[in-house]
Design an enzyme around this catalytic site. Structure first.
Site, PDB file in Angstrom:
ATOM      1  N   GLY A  16       0.783  -1.230   0.000  1.00 44.95           N
ATOM      2  CA  GLY A  16       0.000   0.000   0.000  1.00 44.95           C
ATOM      3  C   GLY A  16       0.816   1.280   0.000  1.00 44.95           C
ATOM      4  N   ASN A  61       1.327   3.143  -2.581  1.00 45.05           N
ATOM      5  CA  ASN A  61       0.530   4.099  -3.364  1.00 45.05           C
ATOM      6  C   ASN A  61      -0.634   4.635  -2.537  1.00 45.05           C
ATOM      7  OD1 ASN A  61       1.361   4.557  -6.263  1.00 45.05           O
ATOM      8  ND2 ASN A  61       1.572   2.337  -6.119  1.00 45.05           N
ATOM      9  N   MET A  73      -4.313  -6.978  -6.621  1.00 47.76           N
ATOM     10  CA  MET A  73      -3.821  -7.995  -7.542  1.00 47.76           C
ATOM     11  C   MET A  73      -4.919  -9.002  -7.898  1.00 47.76           C
ATOM     12  SD  MET A  73      -1.113  -6.516  -7.931  1.00 47.76           S
ATOM     13  CE  MET A  73       0.294  -7.265  -8.686  1.00 47.76           C
ATOM     14  N   ARG A  74      -6.010  -8.451  -8.401  1.00 51.18           N
ATOM     15  CA  ARG A  74      -7.103  -9.295  -8.890  1.00 51.18           C
ATOM     16  C   ARG A  74      -7.642  -8.667 -10.170  1.00 51.18           C
ATOM     17  NH1 ARG A  74     -10.410 -12.526  -5.897  1.00 51.18           N
ATOM     18  NH2 ARG A  74     -12.126 -11.846  -7.201  1.00 51.18           N
ATOM     19  N   ASN A  89      -6.736   2.689 -12.140  1.00 54.34           N
ATOM     20  CA  ASN A  89      -5.692   1.715 -11.801  1.00 54.34           C
ATOM     21  C   ASN A  89      -4.334   2.341 -12.094  1.00 54.34           C
ATOM     22  OD1 ASN A  89      -4.525  -0.865 -11.146  1.00 54.34           O
ATOM     23  ND2 ASN A  89      -4.227  -1.218 -13.336  1.00 54.34           N
ATOM     24  N   HIS A 121      -0.454   1.215 -13.180  1.00 53.55           N
ATOM     25  CA  HIS A 121       0.253   0.067 -13.745  1.00 53.55           C
ATOM     26  C   HIS A 121       1.728   0.447 -13.914  1.00 53.55           C
ATOM     27  CE1 HIS A 121       0.701  -3.598 -16.062  1.00 53.55           C
ATOM     28  NE2 HIS A 121       1.424  -2.904 -16.931  1.00 53.55           N
TER      29      HIS A 121
HETATM   30  C1  GAR Z   1       2.687  -0.978  -7.726  1.00 54.92           C
HETATM   31  O1  GAR Z   1       3.923  -0.991  -8.397  1.00 54.92           O
HETATM   32  C2  GAR Z   1       1.553  -1.002  -8.733  1.00 54.92           C
HETATM   33  O2  GAR Z   1       1.844  -0.302  -9.913  1.00 54.92           O
HETATM   34  C3  GAR Z   1       1.459  -2.484  -9.006  1.00 54.92           C
HETATM   35  O3  GAR Z   1       1.639  -3.093  -7.753  1.00 54.92           O
HETATM   36  C4  GAR Z   1       2.461  -2.266  -6.941  1.00 54.92           C
HETATM   37  C5  GAR Z   1       1.738  -2.023  -5.629  1.00 54.92           C
HETATM   38  O4  GAR Z   1       2.565  -1.368  -4.717  1.00 54.92           O
HETATM   39  N1  GAR Z   1       0.194  -2.823  -9.563  1.00 54.92           N
HETATM   40  C6  GAR Z   1       0.047  -3.748 -10.501  1.00 54.92           C
HETATM   41  O5  GAR Z   1       0.962  -4.370 -10.965  1.00 54.92           O
HETATM   42  C7  GAR Z   1      -1.390  -3.946 -10.948  1.00 54.92           C
HETATM   43  N2  GAR Z   1      -1.443  -4.867 -12.033  1.00 54.92           N
HETATM   44  P1  GAR Z   1       1.948  -0.717  -3.400  1.00 54.92           P
HETATM   45  O6  GAR Z   1       1.077  -1.793  -2.730  1.00 54.92           O
HETATM   46  O7  GAR Z   1       3.164  -0.404  -2.578  1.00 54.92           O
HETATM   47  O8  GAR Z   1       1.162   0.479  -3.787  1.00 54.92           O
END
Ligand code: GAR
Length: 221
Positions: free
Chosen positions: A17, A19, A96-97, A113, A115
């Site tokens: 988390g 982000n 991640m779903r 979202n 990416h």
């Molecule tokens: C981030 O890098 C995000 O871009 C990626 O997961 C990470 C989550 O980090 N998301 C994906 O790959 C979605 N397909 P966080 O939990 O520290 O925010």
């Protein structure tokens, strides 16, 4: 023009988390002025995102998929939780779903979202590794609205980072993640100010300021 009503945001996360934290910080610092984090929904009980929610007094709900539960049924529970918190904007922050059509249709152009690649290059998973293997000289991150495909929705904003000779998946991921923490709050700020509109595949940013381009076109050091 600023949107007067407070934008109620629901965040879906599965992991650390960071982000989510960047968004919390931007709202607390009032960089994003007219928004509140109404609920965090997590699908993993040990997700550190839950600790972040607790620390900042943000309501949180743990919704684990039950054994044999269909994707649509699980998403129905998500929709119910979001609606019970009057959420108007849904933020996928490392969720991640793959979400079902049901959820997408409940929040058309109201689910974002992030990416960790420059879409449409490298959709899906393990994308930092794929970028390294392909040999691109720039990668980055993309904030997009979610449509019924995987990582295919209209692009809101993107930021580029260089790929360096000695990069590993870890160093490249860290460089991209740092940029994500700037980019995601920025996209939410634009939305909260009522400045985003979708025309076909294009997201038009109203009153775009040339100075705002520093996030998407960082100087190379
Ligand atoms: C981030 O890098 C995000 O871009 C990626 O997961 C990470 C989550 O980090 N998301 C994906 O790959 C979605 N397909 P966080 O939990 O520290 O925010």
């Amino acid at each position: 023009m600023e949107q007067k009503q407070t934008l109620k945001i629901g965040v879906l996360a599965s992991g650390g988390g960071t982000n989510f934290q960047a968004i919390i910080d931007a709202i607390e610092a009032r960089t994003i002025k007219c928004a509140e984090l109404s609920v965090l929904i997590c699908n993993k009980k040990d997700a550190f995102a839950i600790e972040r929610a607790k620390k900042h007094n943000i309501p949180h709900i743990l919704l684990e998929q039950e054994k044999g539960e269909k994707r649509e049924d699980y998403d129905r529970r998500i929709i119910k939780a979001l609606q019970s918190h009057n959420v108007a904007l849904v933020i996928l922050a490392g969720f991640m779903r793959i979400i079902s059509h049901l959820l997408v249709e409940s929040y058309p152009n109201r689910i974002m979202n992030i990416h960790p690649a420059l879409l449409p290059s490298f959709p899906g998973l393990d994308v930092q590794q794929k970028a390294l293997e392909y040999g691109v000289k720039f990668s980055g991150c993309t904030v997009h609205f979610v449509d019924k495909g995987v990582d295919t929705g209209p692009i809101i904003i993107q930021a580029a980072v260089p790929v360096l000779n000695d990069d590993t998946v870890d160093t490249l991921s860290a460089r991209i993640l740092k940029k994500e923490h700037q980019l995601y709050p920025e996209a939410i700020r634009l939305f909260s100010e009522g400045r985003l509109s979708v025309e076909g595949r294009r997201v038009i940013i109203k009153d775009a300021d040339e100075n705002e381009d520093t996030i998407t076109n960082p100087p190379i050091k």
